[in-house]
Design an enzyme around this catalytic site. Structure first.
Site, PDB file in Angstrom:
ATOM      1  N   SER A  97       0.780  -1.235   0.000  1.00 22.36           N
ATOM      2  CA  SER A  97       0.000   0.000   0.000  1.00 22.36           C
ATOM      3  C   SER A  97       0.810   1.282   0.000  1.00 22.36           C
ATOM      4  CB  SER A  97      -0.975   0.011   1.181  1.00 22.36           C
ATOM      5  OG  SER A  97      -2.094  -0.800   0.874  1.00 22.36           O
ATOM      6  N   LYS A 152       0.319   3.743  -2.814  1.00 22.16           N
ATOM      7  CA  LYS A 152      -0.707   4.789  -2.840  1.00 22.16           C
ATOM      8  C   LYS A 152      -0.119   6.196  -2.703  1.00 22.16           C
ATOM      9  CE  LYS A 152      -4.389   1.710  -1.484  1.00 22.16           C
ATOM     10  NZ  LYS A 152      -4.145   0.494  -0.722  1.00 22.16           N
ATOM     11  N   SER A 165      -6.720   3.789   3.056  1.00 23.85           N
ATOM     12  CA  SER A 165      -5.948   2.907   2.179  1.00 23.85           C
ATOM     13  C   SER A 165      -6.885   2.181   1.225  1.00 23.85           C
ATOM     14  CB  SER A 165      -5.127   1.903   2.997  1.00 23.85           C
ATOM     15  OG  SER A 165      -4.181   1.259   2.177  1.00 23.85           O
TER      16      SER A 165
END
Length: 192
Positions: A49, A52, A104
């Site tokens: 993640s 991102k 997220s």
């Protein structure tokens, strides 16, 4: 302020390295890019993640944040962490950035990248090269593992954070703890 930016970078690489059971981290001073401490900073790893961060900065630099995006049913079926967007809702790109960074949200990542369009992924990889992320390759906007994977190094991700920390919009979004969109959504940073 430089010290705060440096501390902001540290947790990203501990999360990245523990996920892969490998020791790889870096502590970089954001504005000078001076390495204060590191271990295996050039080891290629899956970045999950932390992808991102790139998704957010690409959106901020290349798109109108007031643009309205219709949430497609495909986006709502994203696996992994989600912001629980609802099909047919219309959100601004800015709203989706908060869903991306605070929750997220893989669903938000798909909406922001137009379902991982070739053009969006190209922008991610192009920016990576421009800022010197020579050992990084992005194949999607969420960081979910795929056949070719999103890979990077602690060093490259520190370069990305150094770059992103110069953007006031990014800092505002990343520093927010709670964001609401009328009565439909409230995104809160999890403290657990």
């Amino acid at each position: 302020m430089k010290f705060i930016k440096c501390l902001f970078i540290i947790p990203l690489f501990f999360l990245c390295s523990f996920r892969q059971l490998g020791s790889s981290y870096i502590i970089m001073e954001a504005s000078s890019r001076r390495i204060l401490k590191s271990e295996n900073e050039n080891k290629e790893l899956l970045i999950a993640s932390t992808t991102k961060i790139m998704t957010a900065i690409v959106c901020i630099e290349n798109f109108d944040l007031n643009e309205k995006i219709v949430i497609l049913d495909d986006y709502t079926r994203a696996i992994g962490s989600r912001a629980y967007l609802k099909a047919s809702d219309i959100l601004t790109r800015e709203d989706l950035l908060y869903a991306l960074m605070l929750r997220s949200g893989n669903d938000a990542a798909l909406a922001l990248s137009n379902n991982d369009s070739f053009d969006f992924i190209y922008l991610m990889n192009d920016l990576a090269k421009k800022i010197g992320m020579n050992d990084s390759y992005f194949v999607n906007s969420s960081g979910l593992d795929e056949e070719n994977y999103n890979i990077s190094t602690a060093y490259d991700m520190a370069l990305l954070m150094s770059y992103a920390s110069q953007n006031e919009i990014f800092l505002k979004i990343a520093g927010t703890k709670n964001y609401s969109i009328d009565d439909r959504y409230s995104f809160i940073i999890s403290t657990s």
